[in-house]
Design a protein around this motif. Structure first.
Motif, PDB file in Angstrom:
ATOM      1  N   VAL A 177       0.839  -1.195   0.000  1.00  0.00           N
ATOM      2  CA  VAL A 177       0.000   0.000   0.000  1.00  0.00           C
ATOM      3  C   VAL A 177       0.878   1.250   0.000  1.00  0.00           C
ATOM      4  O   VAL A 177       0.610   2.204  -0.718  1.00  0.00           O
ATOM      5  CB  VAL A 177      -0.970   0.000   1.204  1.00  0.00           C
ATOM      6  CG1 VAL A 177      -1.699   1.318   1.320  1.00  0.00           C
ATOM      7  CG2 VAL A 177      -1.962  -1.140   1.082  1.00  0.00           C
ATOM      8  N   LYS A 178       1.952   1.232   0.785  1.00  0.00           N
ATOM      9  CA  LYS A 178       2.837   2.397   0.839  1.00  0.00           C
ATOM     10  C   LYS A 178       3.510   2.649  -0.502  1.00  0.00           C
ATOM     11  O   LYS A 178       3.580   3.786  -0.957  1.00  0.00           O
ATOM     12  CB  LYS A 178       3.889   2.207   1.933  1.00  0.00           C
ATOM     13  CG  LYS A 178       3.345   2.334   3.320  1.00  0.00           C
ATOM     14  CD  LYS A 178       4.425   2.134   4.351  1.00  0.00           C
ATOM     15  CE  LYS A 178       3.839   2.139   5.748  1.00  0.00           C
ATOM     16  NZ  LYS A 178       4.864   1.857   6.770  1.00  0.00           N
ATOM     17  N   TRP A 179       4.019   1.598  -1.153  1.00  0.00           N
ATOM     18  CA  TRP A 179       4.691   1.781  -2.437  1.00  0.00           C
ATOM     19  C   TRP A 179       3.723   2.220  -3.517  1.00  0.00           C
ATOM     20  O   TRP A 179       4.053   3.053  -4.358  1.00  0.00           O
ATOM     21  CB  TRP A 179       5.423   0.523  -2.857  1.00  0.00           C
ATOM     22  CG  TRP A 179       6.719   0.367  -2.158  1.00  0.00           C
ATOM     23  CD1 TRP A 179       7.039  -0.570  -1.215  1.00  0.00           C
ATOM     24  CD2 TRP A 179       7.876   1.192  -2.298  1.00  0.00           C
ATOM     25  NE1 TRP A 179       8.312  -0.373  -0.774  1.00  0.00           N
ATOM     26  CE2 TRP A 179       8.861   0.702  -1.418  1.00  0.00           C
ATOM     27  CE3 TRP A 179       8.177   2.295  -3.069  1.00  0.00           C
ATOM     28  CZ2 TRP A 179      10.116   1.273  -1.305  1.00  0.00           C
ATOM     29  CZ3 TRP A 179       9.422   2.874  -2.961  1.00  0.00           C
ATOM     30  CH2 TRP A 179      10.382   2.359  -2.085  1.00  0.00           C
ATOM     31  N   LEU A 212       3.164  10.116  -9.669  1.00  0.00           N
ATOM     32  CA  LEU A 212       2.542  10.266 -10.988  1.00  0.00           C
ATOM     33  C   LEU A 212       1.659  11.505 -11.040  1.00  0.00           C
ATOM     34  O   LEU A 212       1.686  12.257 -12.023  1.00  0.00           O
ATOM     35  CB  LEU A 212       1.724   9.015 -11.321  1.00  0.00           C
ATOM     36  CG  LEU A 212       1.002   9.014 -12.652  1.00  0.00           C
ATOM     37  CD1 LEU A 212       2.010   8.924 -13.782  1.00  0.00           C
ATOM     38  CD2 LEU A 212       0.017   7.877 -12.711  1.00  0.00           C
ATOM     39  N   ILE A 213       0.903  11.747  -9.986  1.00  0.00           N
ATOM     40  CA  ILE A 213       0.031  12.922  -9.946  1.00  0.00           C
ATOM     41  C   ILE A 213       0.866  14.203  -9.953  1.00  0.00           C
ATOM     42  O   ILE A 213       0.562  15.153 -10.676  1.00  0.00           O
ATOM     43  CB  ILE A 213      -0.895  12.854  -8.716  1.00  0.00           C
ATOM     44  CG1 ILE A 213      -1.915  11.723  -8.883  1.00  0.00           C
ATOM     45  CG2 ILE A 213      -1.613  14.178  -8.496  1.00  0.00           C
ATOM     46  CD1 ILE A 213      -2.701  11.408  -7.640  1.00  0.00           C
ATOM     47  N   LEU A 214       1.918  14.228  -9.148  1.00  0.00           N
ATOM     48  CA  LEU A 214       2.766  15.422  -9.093  1.00  0.00           C
ATOM     49  C   LEU A 214       3.463  15.682 -10.436  1.00  0.00           C
ATOM     50  O   LEU A 214       3.528  16.835 -10.893  1.00  0.00           O
ATOM     51  CB  LEU A 214       3.800  15.291  -7.979  1.00  0.00           C
ATOM     52  CG  LEU A 214       3.265  15.446  -6.559  1.00  0.00           C
ATOM     53  CD1 LEU A 214       4.364  15.198  -5.545  1.00  0.00           C
ATOM     54  CD2 LEU A 214       2.649  16.816  -6.364  1.00  0.00           C
ATOM     55  N   MET A 215       3.981  14.632 -11.062  1.00  0.00           N
ATOM     56  CA  MET A 215       4.641  14.814 -12.360  1.00  0.00           C
ATOM     57  C   MET A 215       3.656  15.302 -13.417  1.00  0.00           C
ATOM     58  O   MET A 215       3.998  16.131 -14.262  1.00  0.00           O
ATOM     59  CB  MET A 215       5.309  13.515 -12.803  1.00  0.00           C
ATOM     60  CG  MET A 215       6.561  13.185 -12.033  1.00  0.00           C
ATOM     61  SD  MET A 215       7.521  11.824 -12.702  1.00  0.00           S
ATOM     62  CE  MET A 215       6.332  10.517 -12.822  1.00  0.00           C
ATOM     63  N   THR A 216       2.431  14.802 -13.388  1.00  0.00           N
ATOM     64  CA  THR A 216       1.412  15.239 -14.339  1.00  0.00           C
ATOM     65  C   THR A 216       1.084  16.708 -14.143  1.00  0.00           C
ATOM     66  O   THR A 216       1.026  17.483 -15.106  1.00  0.00           O
ATOM     67  CB  THR A 216       0.137  14.384 -14.180  1.00  0.00           C
ATOM     68  OG1 THR A 216       0.469  13.012 -14.354  1.00  0.00           O
ATOM     69  CG2 THR A 216      -0.927  14.786 -15.170  1.00  0.00           C
ATOM     70  N   SER A 261       3.971   5.802  -5.465  1.00  0.00           N
ATOM     71  CA  SER A 261       4.047   5.863  -6.927  1.00  0.00           C
ATOM     72  C   SER A 261       2.896   6.661  -7.522  1.00  0.00           C
ATOM     73  O   SER A 261       3.090   7.414  -8.483  1.00  0.00           O
ATOM     74  CB  SER A 261       4.108   4.460  -7.516  1.00  0.00           C
ATOM     75  OG  SER A 261       2.920   3.761  -7.232  1.00  0.00           O
ATOM     76  N   LEU A 262       1.686   6.521  -6.964  1.00  0.00           N
ATOM     77  CA  LEU A 262       0.555   7.289  -7.489  1.00  0.00           C
ATOM     78  C   LEU A 262       0.702   8.774  -7.179  1.00  0.00           C
ATOM     79  O   LEU A 262       0.372   9.619  -8.019  1.00  0.00           O
ATOM     80  CB  LEU A 262      -0.756   6.750  -6.922  1.00  0.00           C
ATOM     81  CG  LEU A 262      -1.222   5.425  -7.511  1.00  0.00           C
ATOM     82  CD1 LEU A 262      -2.465   4.932  -6.794  1.00  0.00           C
ATOM     83  CD2 LEU A 262      -1.498   5.565  -8.984  1.00  0.00           C
ATOM     84  N   PRO A 306      -6.369  12.671  -7.470  1.00  0.00           N
ATOM     85  CA  PRO A 306      -6.291  12.327  -6.042  1.00  0.00           C
ATOM     86  C   PRO A 306      -7.484  11.508  -5.550  1.00  0.00           C
ATOM     87  O   PRO A 306      -7.335  10.596  -4.741  1.00  0.00           O
ATOM     88  CB  PRO A 306      -6.232  13.690  -5.344  1.00  0.00           C
ATOM     89  CG  PRO A 306      -5.644  14.596  -6.352  1.00  0.00           C
ATOM     90  CD  PRO A 306      -6.185  14.115  -7.669  1.00  0.00           C
ATOM     91  N   LEU A 307      -8.670  11.807  -6.062  1.00  0.00           N
ATOM     92  CA  LEU A 307      -9.842  11.014  -5.674  1.00  0.00           C
ATOM     93  C   LEU A 307      -9.751   9.594  -6.226  1.00  0.00           C
ATOM     94  O   LEU A 307     -10.113   8.627  -5.555  1.00  0.00           O
ATOM     95  CB  LEU A 307     -11.119  11.697  -6.161  1.00  0.00           C
ATOM     96  CG  LEU A 307     -11.385  13.089  -5.576  1.00  0.00           C
ATOM     97  CD1 LEU A 307     -12.606  13.706  -6.228  1.00  0.00           C
ATOM     98  CD2 LEU A 307     -11.541  13.027  -4.085  1.00  0.00           C
TER      99      LEU A 307
END
Length: 115
Positions: free
Chosen positions: A49-51, A59-63, A55-56, A104-105
């Motif tokens: 769950v932590k990994w 991905l959100i920050l890079m997007t 990673s998600l 995020p949702l």
């Protein structure tokens, strides 16, 4: 009496239990009794769950950052201000809004399985 039947039941949000009775099976079930005592579901490993959460979030920050940089480049650089790049900037704005409002949702639903 040769009847065929199929039954599928949802257990929780992500689990389905199904069984069926048909003419070619020698073993059939007429019912399935589920209670809290005999139904156990193992929790997800916390390291997984932590990994996946890390990673998600990455991905959100890079997007979001990538689309923000596209918008800033078109706004700041005079040579990039043409009709094609305005169209690309509008797509980048839409993707930026998706990254900060929707993703995020979706991450919460993906990690915790709640909708």
């Amino acid at each position: 009496m040769n009847q065929s039947w199929r039954y599928t039941m949802m257990v929780g949000a992500n689990y389905t239990i199904g069984w069926e009775n048909s003419n070619d099976h020698t073993l059939s079930y007429k019912s399935l009794n589920l209670s809290k005592e005999n139904l156990t579901m193992e929790p997800a490993d916390t390291s997984d769950v932590k990994w996946s959460l890390i990673s998600l979030i990455g991905l959100i920050l890079m997007t979001a950052i990538g689309n923000l940089l596209v918008c800033l480049a078109v706004c700041w650089e005079r040579r990039l201000q043409n009709m094609t790049n305005y169209f690309l900037m509008s797509l980048a704005i839409a993707d930026f809004l998706v990254a900060i409002l929707v993703m995020p949702l979706g991450m919460i639903v993906e990690i915790y399985g709640k909708s």
